[in-house]
Scaffold this motif. Structure first.
Motif, PDB file in Angstrom:
ATOM      1  N   SER A 544       3.987   2.433   8.151  1.00  0.00           N
ATOM      2  CA  SER A 544       4.739   3.595   7.451  1.00  0.00           C
ATOM      3  C   SER A 544       6.184   3.767   7.222  1.00  0.00           C
ATOM      4  N   ALA A 545       6.676   3.125   8.166  1.00  0.00           N
ATOM      5  CA  ALA A 545       8.158   2.794   8.103  1.00  0.00           C
ATOM      6  C   ALA A 545       8.579   1.849   6.778  1.00  0.00           C
ATOM      7  N   ALA A 546       7.916   0.793   6.477  1.00  0.00           N
ATOM      8  CA  ALA A 546       7.992   0.097   5.351  1.00  0.00           C
ATOM      9  C   ALA A 546       7.800   1.019   4.134  1.00  0.00           C
ATOM     10  N   GLU A 547       6.543   1.702   4.257  1.00  0.00           N
ATOM     11  CA  GLU A 547       6.595   2.593   2.963  1.00  0.00           C
ATOM     12  C   GLU A 547       7.496   3.420   2.572  1.00  0.00           C
ATOM     13  N   ALA A 548       8.077   4.045   3.648  1.00  0.00           N
ATOM     14  CA  ALA A 548       9.260   4.943   3.539  1.00  0.00           C
ATOM     15  C   ALA A 548      10.464   4.209   2.863  1.00  0.00           C
ATOM     16  N   ASP A 549      10.726   2.944   3.548  1.00  0.00           N
ATOM     17  CA  ASP A 549      11.964   2.303   2.778  1.00  0.00           C
ATOM     18  C   ASP A 549      11.704   1.718   1.296  1.00  0.00           C
ATOM     19  N   GLU A 550      10.332   1.384   1.074  1.00  0.00           N
ATOM     20  CA  GLU A 550      10.002   1.070  -0.505  1.00  0.00           C
ATOM     21  C   GLU A 550      10.470   2.349  -1.200  1.00  0.00           C
ATOM     22  N   VAL A 551       9.967   3.348  -0.950  1.00  0.00           N
ATOM     23  CA  VAL A 551      10.248   4.600  -1.731  1.00  0.00           C
ATOM     24  C   VAL A 551      11.658   4.881  -1.971  1.00  0.00           C
ATOM     25  N   SER A 552      12.299   4.677  -0.749  1.00  0.00           N
ATOM     26  CA  SER A 552      13.770   5.050  -0.714  1.00  0.00           C
ATOM     27  C   SER A 552      14.599   3.962  -1.651  1.00  0.00           C
ATOM     28  N   ALA A 553      14.064   2.673  -1.411  1.00  0.00           N
ATOM     29  CA  ALA A 553      14.743   1.689  -2.454  1.00  0.00           C
ATOM     30  C   ALA A 553      14.500   1.926  -3.971  1.00  0.00           C
ATOM     31  N   ARG A 554      13.104   2.297  -4.196  1.00  0.00           N
ATOM     32  CA  ARG A 554      13.091   2.507  -5.674  1.00  0.00           C
ATOM     33  C   ARG A 554      13.573   3.723  -6.049  1.00  0.00           C
ATOM     34  N   ALA A 555      14.021   4.770  -5.309  1.00  0.00           N
ATOM     35  CA  ALA A 555      14.621   6.017  -5.706  1.00  0.00           C
ATOM     36  C   ALA A 555      16.208   5.512  -6.026  1.00  0.00           C
ATOM     37  N   ARG A 556      16.691   4.634  -5.107  1.00  0.00           N
ATOM     38  CA  ARG A 556      17.957   4.223  -5.277  1.00  0.00           C
ATOM     39  C   ARG A 556      18.126   3.489  -6.598  1.00  0.00           C
TER      40      ARG A 556
END
Length: 993
Positions: A544-556
């Motif tokens: 779940s933490a990795a999923e959140a990191d991925e979404v945050s990176a794509r938003a960046r």
């Protein structure tokens, strides 16, 4: 149930939107879902399952991350399904839980799942709550989610595992598919009645059991003997009272024996101690008698040491005087050697030894002559100092002449250069005035060039950050995929590890919570790769933490792209050209600033040049006058130095200087005086040593020694003499003490009586004391046990009359509950629920055999067995294969790969028929079969396709999920799933309708 259309957006491998027209695909009754491995064939079925029930089939059910990794940022995952359920056409729309970029700031936030159901006929209220949609779908289909996945979507490998499953696993699956709750309620009712009866009986028997246990503990026995606990306890109490009488008699006898033994032991030890003291005194006297000669020798040694003490002092004085004489003669020899290296060598060589009366006078006369020479040298030394001072002044005058000559030349050269410097400074001042006028326009050009470069640098900075953000997003996606795969692996291993956890809670003789068996012959063991619930939750948390990191990176990435677009179009000019233009403008500004700022400095330098010219002219006049006077002084100094040099050389002769000459004379004087003094001291020391030697010889004779060696050998240190005196005194005291001990009356009597054996009397004393301790403990224990048993027996009489009828009734209830639960007298080891499941399995076997015989051309059919399982496991769920070619019934595990697939498919279709009938005869117009066709040869594939054609002819639409290329030729209607870098897409190959 019939499917009409499916629309999927940003779901699983599908990054964009894909649409599937099931009416077009299923117009022929049979269609193929194919594509490369990993393209997303099974994900199409997942989308259908998710639209209906909000979950995925099989092990993928726990996967909550359904947003496609290929989806554009901000796109919401969504599944829309049009279907006819229970005779009514509906549109189901679902959005899973997912993480989306925050609308304000960086980071992500969780978007909750949503669901809706729309009635296409307009009759009824549309539903928008997830729980309401789930209940309505289950009502319309007439089956739960587990039944749906087994009947409509035959998942990869599930029906093959059902075919080869153990009895327990097969029973677990059947319980999911068939409603056995009412039979479980009956089993539970019997179990509850059994527990209630046991509790009621336990309330009556607890007191009796506790008292019986206390009686057994007090009496020291294992358990009650006989059926009548009261009689058993009464007998134990009477035995305890008899035991008290016996133990009291033993105690009295043990006490008398111990008193007699204690008195005898004390008398024996007294006599033995007296004899030990007598024997020790005799041994001491014997030792003293044997050492008498040694003590006499030590007394003589002590006397000789006293006489030698005075002699040793005289000998030490002689040694000291001799050493002093030797040192004085050594010093004299050194003085003579030193004098031999000076002008006193000839005088010293003429001296005699031992000294004569003329030696001292000869040395004193030489010293007086040398002292007069020193007085003459002191006068010449003053002249030498004046010559040295004059020489230093001459060198200083020469240096000053050279310095003044150079200064005069430099001043004249500088004065000649002044006119040219005036012209140069006037030209530089005019240039500074022109640079100050041009500085303003140059600064404007530099500001314009700097603004263009800053804009280009900002764009490049954002472009670099965008590239880094894209790389970070790709890494986050790869990390997310890896952690998701690890989590799924941990989930699979967690399911495998649960059997070991259940086995760890098994208790011998107690029923298993899964199968109900009381015997556990092969419990599962904990493997090295065991996974517990904490491991699973940690893996899910990391995923779940990795999923959140991925979404945050794509938003960046999206934020940086927007920022870059806001900067507008890039300047067409080359970056190098912009930088060169800025550098040129900056260099021009710097150059003009440096020239303008020197205006005041140049004007000051022009005025300073005029002042310097005046000073240089005055300095030339002064230096010329000083140079003439210095030449005159130099001539006078050279004349004086020549006169002083002639006088000094006459006085010192061959010596280098007056000081060197004077130093040689002083060394001769010092050496002559030292020789005189050391000769006098050496003669006196030798005389004193001869006198001390004579005194030592007199002392040896007076002490009575034959010579010095004898006196030295007899000498002892003060500590040694004190030890000799102490040893002699101690021997006298010991001899007196031994005599007094032998004179004691008890000792004398003991020495006459002979040795005493104390070990025997001590052993008797210890044995009688231990016997007394045991007798006391046994008597106390007997009295305590007698009192306790008497009290407990009285209590037993009051609680032992009202339990018999309750015990008999409870035994009958427990026997009946065991039969219902598959234990006890139940020969088949089948619980009521298992019996019902066995009947359902028998129906499944019959329905499956119809299709299996056709697929195998009449060779195979299923055989259901209701026999009990091995080692007491429950029966009724056995499933084997009958081979009509051989007439042998054999396990399903002996089938080949293709035969096993046909058997598994037949079993799955039969199971679907029975489940549909169980669900009230629900019509299932659509069915999916996922994979397995690759194990079939051509004939077997024909047979399987014939069975599927029968399903199609019955009005069903059958979807086959496979990547076997041969099926593409057999099935014209196809849904092709294509894999790509931006996500998967689909293509429909079917005639239009």
């Amino acid at each position: 149930m019939r499917l009409h259309a499916l629309s999927v957006t940003a779901f699983g491998p599908f990054g964009g939107s894909v649409d599937v027209d099931f009416d077009r695909l299923g117009a022929d009754g049979l269609f193929l879902l194919h594509g490369p491995t990993g393209a997303g064939k099974t994900s199409v079925l997942d989308a259908v399952a998710f639209a209906l029930y909000g979950v995925l089939p099989g092990s993928r059910r726990e996967n909550r991350r359904l947003l496609s990794d290929h989806a554009e940022a901000g796109v919401a995952p969504r599944v829309v399904l049009e279907a006819t359920l229970g005779g009514r056409r509906v549109t189901l729309s679902r959005t899973p839980e997912y993480l989306r970029p925050k609308r304000r700031g960086d980071g992500v936030t969780k978007q909750n799942a949503s669901a809706s159901l729309v009635w296409e006929d307009g009759d009824g209220e549309n539903l928008t709550r997830i729980d309401e949609v789930a209940r309505e779908v289950e009502r319309l289909l007439g089956m739960r989610v587990d039944q749906f996945f087994q009947v409509v979507m035959l998942p990869q490998g599930e029906f093959a595992r059902f075919l080869r499953a153990r009895t327990e696993d097969r029973g677990a699956l059947l319980e999911q598919l068939f409603d056995t709750d009412r039979f479980s309620s009956v089993e539970q009712w019997f179990a509850e009645r059994r527990r209630a009866g046991a509790d009621a009986l336990a309330g009556r028997t607890d007191a009796l059991d506790r008292l019986a246990a206390q009686v057994a503990t007090a009496a020291g026995v294992e358990h009650a003997v006989g059926d009548d606990v009261v009689d058993w306890a009464t007998g134990l109490a009477e035995d305890a009272r008899d035991r008290v009488v016996v133990e009291q008699a033993r105690l009295a006898a043990a006490r008398a024996d111990h008193d007699a033994a204690r008195i005898a032991a004390a008398d024996a030890h007294r006599r033995a101690d007296a004899r030990r003291r007598g024997e020790a005194a005799q041994a001491a006297l014997a030792v003293l008698s044997a050492g008498r000669a040694d003590r006499e020798r030590r007394a003589e040694e002590l006397d000789a040491a006293g006489r030698a003490e005075a002699v040793i002092g005289r000998l030490a004085a002689y040694d000291a005087a001799r050493r002093r004489a030797d040192r004085a003669e050594t010093a004299m020899t050194a003085g003579v050697d030193t004098a031999a290296r000076t002008r006193a060598a000839d005088v010293v060589a003429a001296l005699s030894w031992p000294p004569s009366e003329d030696d001292a006078a000869r040395l004193d006369a030489a010293v007086q002559d040398w002292s007069g020479e020193i007085a003459v040298l002191d006068g010449v030394a003053e002249v030498e100092r004046h010559r040295a001072s004059a020489d230093r002044d001459r060198r200083t005058a020469l240096d000053r002449v050279r310095e003044l000559t150079e200064t005069l030349a430099d001043a004249r050269a500088r004065l000649d250069a002044v006119p040219a410097d005036r012209l140069r400074l006037d030209a530089e001042l005019a240039d500074c005035i022109d640079a100050a006028a041009a500085l303003g326009s140059a600064e404007s050009r530099r500001a314009e060039a700097a603004a263009a470069v800053d804009a280009r640098l900002e764009r490049r900075r954002i472009e670099r950050r965008l590239a880094e953000a894209v790389e970070t997003a790709d890494a986050a996606r790869r990390n997310c995929d890896e952690l998701r795969a690890r989590w799924l692996d941990v989930r699979e291993r967690r399911l495998d590890s649960m059997s070991a956890e259940l086995a760890a809670r098994l208790t011998a003789g107690e029923p298993c919570t899964v199968c109900g068996a009381t015997e556990h012959p092969r419990p599962a063991v904990r493997r090295e790769d065991h996974v517990d619930l904490r491991d699973e939750r940690e893996a899910e948390a990391r995923k779940s933490a990795a999923e959140a990191d991925e979404v945050s990176a794509r938003a960046r990435v999206e934020h940086l792209r927007e920022t870059l677009a806001a900067l507008g179009p890039d300047d067409a000019a080359d970056s190098a050209a912009l930088a060169e233009r800025l550098d040129a403008a900056t260099a021009e500004v710097v150059r003009l600033q440096e020239r303008a700022v020197r205006r005041e400095a140049v004007a000051s330098a022009r005025a300073a040049l005029d002042r310097e010219a005046d000073k240089t002219a005055a300095r030339i006049t002064a230096v010329s006058a000083e140079l003439a006077s210095t030449h005159e002084r130099l001539t006078a100094l050279e004349t004086r130095i020549a006169e002083d040099t002639a006088r000094v050389e006459s006085a010192i002769g061959p010596s280098a200087s007056v000081a060197d000459r004077r130093r040689g004379v002083e060394e001769a004087i010092d050496a002559a005086l030292a020789v005189r003094d050391t000769r006098t001291a050496a003669a006196a020391a030798r005389t004193a040593a001869d006198r001390a030697n004579a005194d030592a010889d007199d002392a040896v004779t007076e002490a009575g020694f034959a010579g010095r060696a004898e006196a030295i050998a007899a000498a002892r240190t003060a500590e040694a003499r004190e030890r000799l005196r102490a040893d002699l005194a101690r021997a006298e005291r010991e001899e007196a003490a031994a005599g007094a001990a032998l004179a004691d009356a008890d000792v004398a009597a003991a020495m006459i009586d002979g040795p005493v054996d104390t070990d025997a009397v001590d052993a008797v004393d210890v044995a009688t004391r231990e016997a007394l301790d045991r007798a006391v403990a046994s008597a106390d224990e007997a009295e305590r046990r007698s009192r306790q048993l008497a009290d407990l027996t009285a209590q037993l009489w009051s609680v032992a009359d009202a339990i018999g009828p309750l015990q008999q009734r409870q035994q009958e209830l427990e026997a009946l509950a065991d039969v219902v639960a598959g234990r006890g007298a139940n020969a088949r080891k089948m619980s009521l629920r298992s019996y019902v499941l066995a009947a359902r399995l028998e129906e499944v076997a019959a329905a499956a055999s119809l299709r299996f015989r056709r697929m195998s051309e009449g060779r195979f059919e299923f055989v259901h067995s209701d026999e009990a399982g091995p080692r007491g496991t429950r029966g009724g769920l056995g499933l084997d294969i009958r081979d009509d070619y051989t007439g042998v019934v054999r396990p399903a595990g002996t089938l080949s790969g293709g035969e096993a697939f046909c058997a598994s498919l037949s079993l799955a279709l039969g199971l679907a028929d029975v489940v549909a009938a169980e669900a009230g005869g629900v019509t299932l117009d659509t069915m999916f079969v996922d994979e397995g066709f690759g194990t079939l040869d051509a004939e077997s594939l024909d047979a399987v396709m014939g069975v599927l054609d029968d399903l199609r002819s019955g009005g069903r639409t059958v979807g086959i999920v496979s990547h076997v290329s041969e099926l593409r030729d057999r099935v014209p209607s196809r849904l092709e799933v294509m894999r790509g870098r931006t996500g998967s897409t689909v293509r429909v190959h079917a005639p239009a309708i």
